[in-house]
Design a protein around this motif. Structure first.
Motif, PDB file in Angstrom:
ATOM      1  N   ARG A 181      -6.313   2.708   3.064  1.00 14.00           N
ATOM      2  CA  ARG A 181      -7.372   3.583   2.561  1.00 14.00           C
ATOM      3  C   ARG A 181      -8.737   2.900   2.694  1.00 14.00           C
ATOM      4  O   ARG A 181      -9.743   3.555   2.964  1.00 14.00           O
ATOM      5  CB  ARG A 181      -7.103   3.950   1.101  1.00 14.00           C
ATOM      6  CG  ARG A 181      -8.108   4.941   0.543  1.00 14.00           C
ATOM      7  CD  ARG A 181      -7.880   5.228  -0.927  1.00 14.00           C
ATOM      8  NE  ARG A 181      -6.710   6.032  -1.186  1.00 14.00           N
ATOM      9  CZ  ARG A 181      -6.679   7.364  -1.173  1.00 14.00           C
ATOM     10  NH1 ARG A 181      -7.769   8.039  -0.888  1.00 14.00           N
ATOM     11  NH2 ARG A 181      -5.572   8.010  -1.438  1.00 14.00           N
ATOM     12  N   ILE A 222      -9.735  12.516   1.791  1.00 12.82           N
ATOM     13  CA  ILE A 222      -9.769  11.072   1.604  1.00 12.82           C
ATOM     14  C   ILE A 222     -11.047  10.744   0.862  1.00 12.82           C
ATOM     15  O   ILE A 222     -12.144  11.013   1.358  1.00 12.82           O
ATOM     16  CB  ILE A 222      -9.720  10.334   2.949  1.00 12.82           C
ATOM     17  CG1 ILE A 222      -8.473  10.730   3.723  1.00 12.82           C
ATOM     18  CG2 ILE A 222      -9.770   8.826   2.728  1.00 12.82           C
ATOM     19  CD1 ILE A 222      -8.467  10.267   5.144  1.00 12.82           C
ATOM     20  N   GLU A 235      -2.180  -1.260  -2.192  1.00  9.78           N
ATOM     21  CA  GLU A 235      -3.147  -0.304  -1.630  1.00  9.78           C
ATOM     22  C   GLU A 235      -2.421   0.873  -0.992  1.00  9.78           C
ATOM     23  O   GLU A 235      -1.344   0.719  -0.403  1.00  9.78           O
ATOM     24  CB  GLU A 235      -4.036  -0.980  -0.578  1.00  9.78           C
ATOM     25  CG  GLU A 235      -5.120  -0.044  -0.081  1.00  9.78           C
ATOM     26  CD  GLU A 235      -6.150  -0.707   0.813  1.00  9.78           C
ATOM     27  OE1 GLU A 235      -7.007   0.036   1.313  1.00  9.78           O
ATOM     28  OE2 GLU A 235      -6.111  -1.938   1.002  1.00  9.78           O
ATOM     29  N   ASP A 236      -3.030   2.050  -1.117  1.00 13.71           N
ATOM     30  CA  ASP A 236      -2.466   3.255  -0.513  1.00 13.71           C
ATOM     31  C   ASP A 236      -2.580   3.201   1.003  1.00 13.71           C
ATOM     32  O   ASP A 236      -3.533   2.637   1.553  1.00 13.71           O
ATOM     33  CB  ASP A 236      -3.218   4.506  -0.982  1.00 13.71           C
ATOM     34  CG  ASP A 236      -3.027   4.796  -2.456  1.00 13.71           C
ATOM     35  OD1 ASP A 236      -2.097   4.235  -3.068  1.00 13.71           O
ATOM     36  OD2 ASP A 236      -3.813   5.605  -2.993  1.00 13.71           O
ATOM     37  N   ILE A 295      -2.917   5.763   4.271  1.00 12.88           N
ATOM     38  CA  ILE A 295      -3.229   7.129   4.679  1.00 12.88           C
ATOM     39  C   ILE A 295      -2.402   7.418   5.935  1.00 12.88           C
ATOM     40  O   ILE A 295      -2.485   6.684   6.928  1.00 12.88           O
ATOM     41  CB  ILE A 295      -4.739   7.306   4.983  1.00 12.88           C
ATOM     42  CG1 ILE A 295      -5.585   6.912   3.774  1.00 12.88           C
ATOM     43  CG2 ILE A 295      -5.029   8.725   5.456  1.00 12.88           C
ATOM     44  CD1 ILE A 295      -5.326   7.707   2.521  1.00 12.88           C
ATOM     45  N   VAL A 349      -0.780  10.802   1.866  1.00 13.08           N
ATOM     46  CA  VAL A 349      -1.067   9.510   1.252  1.00 13.08           C
ATOM     47  C   VAL A 349       0.261   8.893   0.843  1.00 13.08           C
ATOM     48  O   VAL A 349       1.100   9.557   0.221  1.00 13.08           O
ATOM     49  CB  VAL A 349      -1.966   9.658  -0.003  1.00 13.08           C
ATOM     50  CG1 VAL A 349      -2.187   8.313  -0.678  1.00 13.08           C
ATOM     51  CG2 VAL A 349      -3.289  10.306   0.360  1.00 13.08           C
TER      52      VAL A 349
END
Length: 174
Positions: free
Chosen positions: A120, A173, A148-149, A151, A139
């Motif tokens: 992300r 986003i 952390e995500d 995408i 996501v």
């Protein structure tokens, strides 16, 4: 779609299959990348031995390894597992060249989708992927080992023409 500037032959990165002798340079690039996991010599060697795995490197005109990509081609999909550029060569077109090589490979092999995940926080990579026609589709919460995500991004091809089919983002986003 994106209009690329004309490049002289001396500016075009040399894209080639990764070789065992490239592993040390690839590991150094990976260690300097946004990744929180670290690739090992054994990981790379295993990937090089898998028939569905493709590993390519981009070299400068002087022969220095500037970037690499690892992807899987399974059935009618390509999944980009890792793409990274040496920090001193970022914003010089090496990742873009590898992605163009990947897209050409996908078209040649009649792939339906190219998929990838991106941090992300990696706005530069997301911007690059968007210029190539990728859209954000989901996501993956906490996808990376540091929490952390990721995408999820996707590039779709028309099955008849093999051209990229622009798709709207399925997520926002922030």
């Amino acid at each position: 779609m994106e209009m690329l500037p004309e490049r002289s032959p001396s500016d075009v990165p040399n894209i080639a299959a990764m070789r065992s002798e490239d592993i040390a340079d690839v590991l150094a690039i990976d260690a300097a990348s946004f990744q929180s996991h670290r690739t090992t010599t054994d990981n790379l060697q295993e990937e090089m031995d898998r028939p569905w795995s493709h590993l390519w490197v981009a070299r400068t005109p002087q022969g220095q390894l500037a970037a690499f990509i690892v992807l899987w081609h399974v059935a009618d999909e390509v999944h980009v597992l890792n793409v990274a550029t040496d920090p001193s060569f970022r914003r010089h077109g090496y990742a873009r060249a590898l992605m163009h090589h990947t897209i050409a490979f996908a078209k040649k092999h009649e792939v339906r989708l190219v998929l990838l995940e991106v941090r992300r926080s990696n706005g530069a990579a997301m911007a690059l992927y968007r210029t190539l026609g990728f859209s954000a589709m989901g996501v993956r919460r906490g996808y990376y080992s540091d929490g952390e995500d990721g995408i999820e991004m996707m590039l779709t091809f028309d099955p008849k023409t093999k051209e990229i089919v622009p798709q709207p983002d399925e997520i926002t986003i922030a």
